[in-house]
Design a protein around this motif. Sequence first.
Motif, PDB file in Angstrom:
ATOM      1  N   THR A  15       0.966  -1.223   0.106  1.00 16.00           N
ATOM      2  CA  THR A  15       0.088  -0.023   0.029  1.00 16.00           C
ATOM      3  C   THR A  15       0.766   1.142  -0.121  1.00 16.00           C
ATOM      4  OG1 THR A  15      -1.896   1.137   1.192  1.00 16.00           O
ATOM      5  CG2 THR A  15      -0.210  -0.127   2.460  1.00 16.00           C
ATOM      6  N   LYS A  16       0.145   1.977  -0.629  1.00 14.68           N
ATOM      7  CA  LYS A  16       0.966   3.584  -0.600  1.00 14.68           C
ATOM      8  C   LYS A  16       0.336   4.331   0.503  1.00 14.68           C
ATOM      9  CE  LYS A  16       1.843   4.069  -5.542  1.00 14.68           C
ATOM     10  NZ  LYS A  16       1.640   5.053  -6.652  1.00 14.68           N
ATOM     11  N   TYR A  17      -0.202   3.848   1.459  1.00 14.98           N
ATOM     12  CA  TYR A  17      -0.928   4.741   2.566  1.00 14.98           C
ATOM     13  C   TYR A  17       0.112   5.294   3.350  1.00 14.98           C
ATOM     14  CZ  TYR A  17      -3.595   5.919   6.557  1.00 14.98           C
ATOM     15  OH  TYR A  17      -4.493   6.534   7.678  1.00 14.98           O
ATOM     16  N   SER A  18      -0.249   6.621   3.442  1.00 15.88           N
ATOM     17  CA  SER A  18       0.608   7.462   4.533  1.00 15.88           C
ATOM     18  C   SER A  18      -0.324   8.672   4.858  1.00 15.88           C
ATOM     19  CB  SER A  18       1.787   8.179   3.770  1.00 15.88           C
ATOM     20  OG  SER A  18       1.422   8.987   2.895  1.00 15.88           O
ATOM     21  N   LYS A  19       0.167   9.100   6.251  1.00 16.96           N
ATOM     22  CA  LYS A  19      -0.730   9.971   6.755  1.00 16.96           C
ATOM     23  C   LYS A  19      -0.808  11.395   5.855  1.00 16.96           C
ATOM     24  CE  LYS A  19      -0.649   8.397  11.340  1.00 16.96           C
ATOM     25  NZ  LYS A  19      -0.330   8.820  12.799  1.00 16.96           N
ATOM     26  N   VAL A  22      -3.128  11.180   2.989  1.00 16.05           N
ATOM     27  CA  VAL A  22      -4.304  11.365   3.298  1.00 16.05           C
ATOM     28  C   VAL A  22      -4.843  12.706   3.849  1.00 16.05           C
ATOM     29  CG1 VAL A  22      -5.984  10.819   5.254  1.00 16.05           C
ATOM     30  CG2 VAL A  22      -4.691   8.871   4.384  1.00 16.05           C
ATOM     31  N   ILE A  44      -2.436   7.856  -6.163  1.00 18.53           N
ATOM     32  CA  ILE A  44      -3.044   6.953  -5.846  1.00 18.53           C
ATOM     33  C   ILE A  44      -4.482   6.799  -6.790  1.00 18.53           C
ATOM     34  CG2 ILE A  44      -2.231   6.918  -3.526  1.00 18.53           C
ATOM     35  CD1 ILE A  44      -5.280   7.379  -2.674  1.00 18.53           C
ATOM     36  N   SER A  48      -7.707   2.517  -4.532  1.00 23.28           N
ATOM     37  CA  SER A  48      -6.944   2.403  -3.106  1.00 23.28           C
ATOM     38  C   SER A  48      -7.546   3.112  -1.963  1.00 23.28           C
ATOM     39  CB  SER A  48      -5.625   2.830  -3.453  1.00 23.28           C
ATOM     40  OG  SER A  48      -4.972   2.060  -4.261  1.00 23.28           O
ATOM     41  N   TRP A  49      -8.198   4.571  -2.563  1.00 21.89           N
ATOM     42  CA  TRP A  49      -8.480   5.425  -1.484  1.00 21.89           C
ATOM     43  C   TRP A  49     -10.033   4.665  -1.031  1.00 21.89           C
ATOM     44  CZ3 TRP A  49      -7.727   9.353   1.371  1.00 21.89           C
ATOM     45  CH2 TRP A  49      -8.827  10.173   2.130  1.00 21.89           C
ATOM     46  N   TRP A  52      -9.103   2.169   1.621  1.00 25.06           N
ATOM     47  CA  TRP A  52      -8.700   2.720   2.918  1.00 25.06           C
ATOM     48  C   TRP A  52      -9.673   3.274   3.751  1.00 25.06           C
ATOM     49  CZ3 TRP A  52      -4.406   6.577   0.638  1.00 25.06           C
ATOM     50  CH2 TRP A  52      -3.362   5.798   0.169  1.00 25.06           C
ATOM     51  N   ASP A  56     -11.347   2.128   7.640  1.00 26.01           N
ATOM     52  CA  ASP A  56     -11.036   3.081   8.956  1.00 26.01           C
ATOM     53  C   ASP A  56     -12.339   3.988   8.821  1.00 26.01           C
ATOM     54  OD1 ASP A  56     -10.131   5.096  10.490  1.00 26.01           O
ATOM     55  OD2 ASP A  56      -8.198   5.112   9.461  1.00 26.01           O
ATOM     56  N   LEU A  59     -11.471   7.667   9.073  1.00 26.14           N
ATOM     57  CA  LEU A  59     -10.942   8.340   7.815  1.00 26.14           C
ATOM     58  C   LEU A  59     -12.183   8.366   7.137  1.00 26.14           C
ATOM     59  CD1 LEU A  59      -9.103   9.204   5.735  1.00 26.14           C
ATOM     60  CD2 LEU A  59      -8.401   6.694   5.187  1.00 26.14           C
TER      61      LEU A  59
END
Length: 88
Positions: A15-19, A22, A44, A48-49, A52, A56, A59
């Motif tokens: 995943t490319k997830y990062s704070k 976001v 992204i 993917s979004w 996420w 969450d 989120l």
Amino acid sequence: MSEQQIIPVKKGRPTKYSKSIVKDILDKLSRGISIRDAVKECGITWQSWRNWILKDDKLKDAYVRSKELGIEYVIGDIDKRIENALDK
């Protein structure tokens, strides 16, 4: 005979997830930028979004609030344009 432990293998890309991603997306949304454009600008995919926010709840709530702010921002901009047009 000994039992062999089966270790699940993760599939797909990490995943490319990062704070920071976001935060950037939520900021763009609150300024009236569409989610399609916001995720694209942040590198992204919509999928993917979506994954996420489905995982969450906090989120998801932040997403909804940012969209509400973005709508208010756009409406405010339209109001200003209408006032300027009526003044002419």
